[in-house]
Design an enzyme around this catalytic site. Structure first.
Site, PDB file in Angstrom:
ATOM      1  N   ASP A   1       0.793  -1.192  -0.048  1.00  0.00           N
ATOM      2  CA  ASP A   1       0.013   0.167  -0.111  1.00  0.00           C
ATOM      3  C   ASP A   1       0.973   1.428   0.041  1.00  0.00           C
ATOM      4  O   ASP A   1       1.892   1.252   0.575  1.00  0.00           O
ATOM      5  CB  ASP A   1      -0.952  -0.167   1.109  1.00  0.00           C
ATOM      6  CG  ASP A   1      -2.007   0.946   1.197  1.00  0.00           C
ATOM      7  OD1 ASP A   1      -2.321   1.326   0.188  1.00  0.00           O
ATOM      8  OD2 ASP A   1      -2.421   1.299   2.288  1.00  0.00           O
ATOM      9  N   HIS A   2       0.442   2.126  -0.913  1.00  0.00           N
ATOM     10  CA  HIS A   2       1.529   3.591  -1.064  1.00  0.00           C
ATOM     11  C   HIS A   2       2.782   3.391  -0.906  1.00  0.00           C
ATOM     12  O   HIS A   2       3.628   3.775  -0.288  1.00  0.00           O
ATOM     13  CB  HIS A   2       1.014   4.310   0.260  1.00  0.00           C
ATOM     14  CG  HIS A   2      -0.450   4.852   0.023  1.00  0.00           C
ATOM     15  ND1 HIS A   2      -0.799   5.960  -0.775  1.00  0.00           N
ATOM     16  CD2 HIS A   2      -1.635   4.504   0.778  1.00  0.00           C
ATOM     17  CE1 HIS A   2      -2.173   5.853  -0.360  1.00  0.00           C
ATOM     18  NE2 HIS A   2      -2.624   5.260   0.400  1.00  0.00           N
TER      19      HIS A   2
ATOM     20  N   GLY B   1      -8.995   5.579   1.097  1.00  0.00           N
ATOM     21  CA  GLY B   1      -9.847   6.367   2.001  1.00  0.00           C
ATOM     22  C   GLY B   1     -11.359   6.001   2.235  1.00  0.00           C
ATOM     23  O   GLY B   1     -12.163   6.770   2.172  1.00  0.00           O
TER      24      GLY B   1
HETATM   25  P1  13P Z   1      -9.430   4.589   5.524  1.00  0.00           P
HETATM   26  O1  13P Z   1      -8.303   5.683   6.108  1.00  0.00           O
HETATM   27  O2  13P Z   1     -10.445   5.209   4.941  1.00  0.00           O
HETATM   28  O3  13P Z   1      -9.326   3.309   5.794  1.00  0.00           O
HETATM   29  O4  13P Z   1      -8.370   4.337   3.896  1.00  0.00           O
HETATM   30  C1  13P Z   1      -7.102   3.524   3.931  1.00  0.00           C
HETATM   31  C2  13P Z   1      -6.360   3.160   2.637  1.00  0.00           C
HETATM   32  O5  13P Z   1      -6.709   4.110   1.752  1.00  0.00           O
HETATM   33  C3  13P Z   1      -5.133   2.612   2.670  1.00  0.00           C
HETATM   34  O6  13P Z   1      -4.543   2.793   1.509  1.00  0.00           O
HETATM   35  O1  G3H Z   2      -3.692   4.936   3.600  1.00  0.00           O
HETATM   36  C1  G3H Z   2      -2.781   4.506   4.452  1.00  0.00           C
HETATM   37  C2  G3H Z   2      -2.927   3.498   5.324  1.00  0.00           C
HETATM   38  O2  G3H Z   2      -4.037   3.655   6.244  1.00  0.00           O
HETATM   39  C3  G3H Z   2      -1.903   2.947   6.225  1.00  0.00           C
HETATM   40  O3  G3H Z   2      -1.421   4.050   7.085  1.00  0.00           O
HETATM   41  O4  G3H Z   2       0.789   4.521   6.932  1.00  0.00           O
HETATM   42  O5  G3H Z   2      -0.484   4.805   9.119  1.00  0.00           O
HETATM   43  O6  G3H Z   2       0.316   2.265   8.023  1.00  0.00           O
HETATM   44  P1  G3H Z   2      -0.143   3.923   7.756  1.00  0.00           P
HETATM   45 ZN    ZN Z   3      -4.599   4.869   0.750  1.00  0.00          ZN
END
Ligand code: 13P
Ligand code: G3H
Ligand code: ZN
Length: 307
Positions: free
Chosen positions: A82-83, A210
């Site tokens: 993720d990201h 999100g």
């Molecule tokens: P939320 O903060 O809405 O759960 O989104 C999570 C997200 O987009 C992780 O990449």
């Molecule tokens: O979009 C981000 C996720 O909610 C992950 O959050 O970077 O705090 O682990 P984090």
């Molecule tokens: Zn995200």
């Protein structure tokens, strides 16, 4: 069952008008809660790991925990970064066995974002790994992801971005944001923009970040037992259902997991002040993750019995 790619999951989801839940994982209880829910619902799953999760648990622990889940379950499970902020982290997780990565160049210029995404695509596709990219910016703050304002995705740019970068799926900004405080007033999600992007990119899977709905029962429970999570508001479930029918194949959920765990642990501490065995409060926390994910699969994602 080995880890799977999102390819088939997304093809089926696109045709079926539902979405796959992508849940952020950081520890054993979270993984177990999610897997138990998906097992009962017979739903495909994406488990996703942020850079912060990787720092917290360590890549080896996360992978071994997911392997344990694969050993005990027949579910199709995809392991996704993720990201990812740069090429190096994407390369490291691809080399470690992840089947999908997100390269997040959303904070860069259009051209820089295309170039970085293309670099990751070239490496990933060689190894059969899926690449999600992001165009536009979501507001909100997490460990490694933060932006004060949102910049909605432009449909023309989205088409050009997908063509030139070669990415497999695209995260779009339509008014959602990371964290528990998504809206001050009415939840304003630009579903028309989503439909335009989707119609300009037929059969192409879109991603919604999100996308937590911030269940009021969690916020109320946390606040009742000493929390200070005032004014939290998430994405209404019916908007997510509509998104799932408009080309969104992956819906990201992290905040709802955090809220469910924290609310239940606060309650347990308040009601059992003399207990100090972590299993006693992690058990209801894990159960809360399971119940929340099951409800999500059933009421929001529509991915029940999609295996
Ligand atoms: P939320 O903060 O809405 O759960 O989104 C999570 C997200 O987009 C992780 O990449
Ligand atoms: O979009 C981000 C996720 O909610 C992950 O959050 O970077 O705090 O682990 P984090
Ligand atoms: Zn995200």
């Amino acid at each position: 069952m080995p880890l799977t790619s999102p390819k088939k999951m997304f093809e089926d989801a696109y045709q079926g008008g539902y979405a796959i839940g992508a849940f952020n994982v950081n520890n054993m209880e979270i993984i177990q809660g999610i897997i138990q829910a998906a097992e009962e619902e017979q739903s495909p799953l994406i488990l996703q790991v942020s850079a912060g999760a990787r720092r917290y648990a360590g890549q080896t622990y996360i992978i071994k925990l997911v392997e344990a889940a694969l050993q005990e379950s027949d579910l199709p499970i995809c392991l996704h970064l993720d990201h990812g902020q740069d090429f190096d982290i994407c390369k490291e997780v691809i080399d470690g066995g992840f089947t999908s990565v997100m390269i997040d160049g959303s904070h860069m210029s259009f051209e820089e974002n295309i170039n970085l995404t293309k670099q990751v695509v070239d490496y990933a596709h060689d190894k059969g790994v899926w690449v999600e990219a992001e165009l536009g910016q979501l507001a909100g703050v997490e460990d490694d992801v933060s932006s004060e304002k949102s910049i909605y995705t432009d449909p023309d740019e989205a088409v050009e971005f997908v063509e030139r970068s070669g990415c497999d799926s695209l995260a779009v900004a339509i008014g959602t944001s990371h964290g528990a405080y998504k809206f001050k007033g009415d939840p304003n999600i630009d579903l028309e923009r989503l439909e335009t992007i989707s119609s300009r990119l037929p059969n192409f899977p879109l991603v919604l970040h999100g996308a937590s709905s911030v269940p009021s029962e969690f916020v109320e429970m946390a606040n009742k037992y000493g929390g200070q999570i005032e004014g939290a508001q998430g994405v209404p479930e019916e908007k997510l259902r509509r998104a799932a029918q408009s080309g969104v194949c992956k819906i990201n959920i992290d905040t709802d997991i955090r809220l469910g765990i924290t609310a239940n642990i606060r309650k347990h501490f308040a009601e059992n002040p003399s207990e100090f065995d972590p299993r006693k409060y992690l058990k209801p926390a894990r159960q809360a993750v399971k119940d929340m994910v099951q409800r999500k699969i059933d009421h929001v994602l529509g991915s029940s019995n999609a295996i």
